[in-house]
Design a protein around this motif. Structure first.
Motif, PDB file in Angstrom:
ATOM      1  N   UNK A   1      -5.984   6.433  24.778  1.00  0.00           N
ATOM      2  CA  UNK A   1      -5.300   5.452  23.688  1.00  0.00           C
ATOM      3  C   UNK A   1      -6.459   4.146  22.702  1.00  0.00           C
ATOM      4  N   UNK A   2      -6.092   4.720  21.283  1.00  0.00           N
ATOM      5  CA  UNK A   2      -6.832   4.501  20.181  1.00  0.00           C
ATOM      6  C   UNK A   2      -6.579   3.138  20.065  1.00  0.00           C
ATOM      7  N   UNK A   3      -7.601   2.801  19.426  1.00  0.00           N
ATOM      8  CA  UNK A   3      -7.937   0.932  18.891  1.00  0.00           C
ATOM      9  C   UNK A   3      -8.064   0.679  17.306  1.00  0.00           C
ATOM     10  N   UNK A   4      -7.373   0.634  16.538  1.00  0.00           N
ATOM     11  CA  UNK A   4      -7.703   1.284  14.432  1.00  0.00           C
ATOM     12  C   UNK A   4      -7.675  -0.727  13.958  1.00  0.00           C
ATOM     13  N   UNK A   5      -8.153  -0.523  12.731  1.00  0.00           N
ATOM     14  CA  UNK A   5      -7.888  -1.908  11.728  1.00  0.00           C
ATOM     15  C   UNK A   5      -7.829  -1.507  10.603  1.00  0.00           C
ATOM     16  N   UNK A   6      -6.345  -1.564   9.951  1.00  0.00           N
ATOM     17  CA  UNK A   6      -6.593  -1.618   8.647  1.00  0.00           C
ATOM     18  C   UNK A   6      -6.164  -3.232   8.159  1.00  0.00           C
ATOM     19  N   UNK A   7      -6.936  -2.889   7.072  1.00  0.00           N
ATOM     20  CA  UNK A   7      -6.980  -3.234   5.372  1.00  0.00           C
ATOM     21  C   UNK A   7      -5.907  -3.827   4.629  1.00  0.00           C
ATOM     22  N   UNK A   8      -5.674  -4.803   3.969  1.00  0.00           N
ATOM     23  CA  UNK A   8      -4.108  -5.249   3.424  1.00  0.00           C
ATOM     24  C   UNK A   8      -4.577  -6.207   2.460  1.00  0.00           C
ATOM     25  N   UNK A   9      -3.905  -5.846   1.233  1.00  0.00           N
ATOM     26  CA  UNK A   9      -4.054  -7.198   0.579  1.00  0.00           C
ATOM     27  C   UNK A   9      -2.984  -8.241   0.782  1.00  0.00           C
ATOM     28  N   UNK A  10      -3.509  -9.416   1.112  1.00  0.00           N
ATOM     29  CA  UNK A  10      -1.865 -10.384   1.258  1.00  0.00           C
ATOM     30  C   UNK A  10      -0.201 -10.203   0.539  1.00  0.00           C
ATOM     31  N   UNK A  11      -1.258 -10.629  -1.064  1.00  0.00           N
ATOM     32  CA  UNK A  11      -0.620 -10.589  -1.711  1.00  0.00           C
ATOM     33  C   UNK A  11       0.284  -9.039  -2.441  1.00  0.00           C
ATOM     34  N   UNK A  12      -0.274  -7.984  -1.615  1.00  0.00           N
ATOM     35  CA  UNK A  12       0.643  -6.828  -2.112  1.00  0.00           C
ATOM     36  C   UNK A  12       1.753  -7.032  -0.966  1.00  0.00           C
ATOM     37  N   UNK A  13       1.498  -7.117   0.510  1.00  0.00           N
ATOM     38  CA  UNK A  13       1.738  -6.715   1.524  1.00  0.00           C
ATOM     39  C   UNK A  13       1.027  -7.131   2.835  1.00  0.00           C
ATOM     40  N   UNK A  14       2.155  -8.783   3.481  1.00  0.00           N
ATOM     41  CA  UNK A  14       1.004  -8.952   4.251  1.00  0.00           C
ATOM     42  C   UNK A  14       0.910  -9.288   5.780  1.00  0.00           C
ATOM     43  N   UNK A  15       0.942  -9.958   6.500  1.00  0.00           N
ATOM     44  CA  UNK A  15       0.827  -8.996   7.827  1.00  0.00           C
ATOM     45  C   UNK A  15       2.739  -9.999   8.237  1.00  0.00           C
ATOM     46  N   UNK A  16       2.934 -10.861   7.783  1.00  0.00           N
ATOM     47  CA  UNK A  16       4.009 -12.256   7.581  1.00  0.00           C
ATOM     48  C   UNK A  16       5.170 -11.696   7.741  1.00  0.00           C
ATOM     49  N   UNK A  17       4.478 -11.034   6.640  1.00  0.00           N
ATOM     50  CA  UNK A  17       5.249  -9.405   5.759  1.00  0.00           C
ATOM     51  C   UNK A  17       5.916  -7.901   7.070  1.00  0.00           C
ATOM     52  N   UNK A  18       5.243  -7.725   7.164  1.00  0.00           N
ATOM     53  CA  UNK A  18       4.915  -6.894   8.218  1.00  0.00           C
ATOM     54  C   UNK A  18       6.062  -7.373   9.559  1.00  0.00           C
ATOM     55  N   UNK A  19       6.503  -8.147   9.304  1.00  0.00           N
ATOM     56  CA  UNK A  19       6.777  -9.705  10.871  1.00  0.00           C
ATOM     57  C   UNK A  19       8.159 -10.168  10.134  1.00  0.00           C
ATOM     58  N   UNK A  20       8.458  -9.816   9.765  1.00  0.00           N
ATOM     59  CA  UNK A  20      10.239  -9.985   8.638  1.00  0.00           C
ATOM     60  C   UNK A  20      10.586  -8.712   8.977  1.00  0.00           C
ATOM     61  N   UNK A  21       9.570  -7.861   8.259  1.00  0.00           N
ATOM     62  CA  UNK A  21      10.394  -6.562   8.404  1.00  0.00           C
ATOM     63  C   UNK A  21      10.368  -5.735   9.137  1.00  0.00           C
ATOM     64  N   UNK A  22       9.345  -5.438  10.360  1.00  0.00           N
ATOM     65  CA  UNK A  22       9.568  -5.376  11.626  1.00  0.00           C
ATOM     66  C   UNK A  22       8.744  -3.722  11.282  1.00  0.00           C
ATOM     67  N   UNK A  23       8.762  -3.191  10.358  1.00  0.00           N
ATOM     68  CA  UNK A  23       8.240  -1.575  10.872  1.00  0.00           C
ATOM     69  C   UNK A  23       8.013  -1.763   9.226  1.00  0.00           C
ATOM     70  N   UNK A  24       6.700  -1.039   9.049  1.00  0.00           N
ATOM     71  CA  UNK A  24       6.476  -0.477   7.539  1.00  0.00           C
ATOM     72  C   UNK A  24       5.299   0.791   7.487  1.00  0.00           C
ATOM     73  N   UNK A  25       5.468   1.638   6.281  1.00  0.00           N
ATOM     74  CA  UNK A  25       4.940   2.354   5.954  1.00  0.00           C
ATOM     75  C   UNK A  25       3.602   2.170   5.221  1.00  0.00           C
TER      76      UNK A  25
END
Length: 137
Positions: free
Chosen positions: A1-25
């Motif tokens: 198992x490996x561990x990662x960190x990704x960056x996203x600009x929240x006004x483009x795609x936020x963690x909240x959006x990932x929570x509500x979408x359930x999945x993202x590419x």
DNA sequence: GCCAACGTTGGC
DNA sequence: GCCAACGTTGGC
């Protein structure tokens, strides 16, 4: 198992959006180093989610749902995408200031190369960030 | 909005 | 293959 960190600009795609979408590419990466990290991700690997530009903090945990496949948004070139899903938000976001001032986190990409958008974390770095976030996997 | 850091491009 | 010029990212 490996561990990662990704960056996203929240006004483009936020963690909240990932929570509500359930999945993202996770696509659109056009940096070879970041691409190679995407390719090293396995299904189930935990991925910390950092908000860049605005927020400047680690806000939650995601995981790899689908390992790398050709990035459908790439018109030319050899690029990869993965699918990510939410796990849970951090109880307490961990700011970049805090990360920079923590001795155990001086070697992560956020500190060493501010421009890298996908980066590996060691087991220790991952768990240190989790405990700063007062959150368990 | 500025600018440092970094990656990529293209002329030689 | 080197390196100057340029573009982009992202913290401040």
């Amino acid at each position: 198992m490996n561990y990662w960190l990704v960056k996203s600009e929240p006004f483009v795609f936020s963690f909240d959006q990932l929570m509500s979408d359930g999945k993202t590419r996770w696509d659109g990466v056009r940096n070879y180093q970041a691409r190679n990290f995407l390719r090293a991700m396995d299904v189930g690997d935990p991925v910390l989610f950092y908000h860049s530009n605005e927020g400047l903090e680690v806000v939650g945990i995601a995981k790899v749902l689908q390992a790398n496949y050709p990035d459908p948004t790439a018109e030319k070139g050899d690029w990869s995408a993965v699918d990510l899903g939410p796990v849970k938000p951090f109880k307490r976001p961990v700011s970049l200031v805090e990360i920079k001032s923590n001795e155990g986190l001086q070697n992560i990409g956020l500190v060493r190369n501010g421009r890298l958008s996908v980066m590996p974390l060691t087991f220790d770095e991952f768990h240190l960030l989790l405990s700063l976030g007062e959150t368990e996997l």
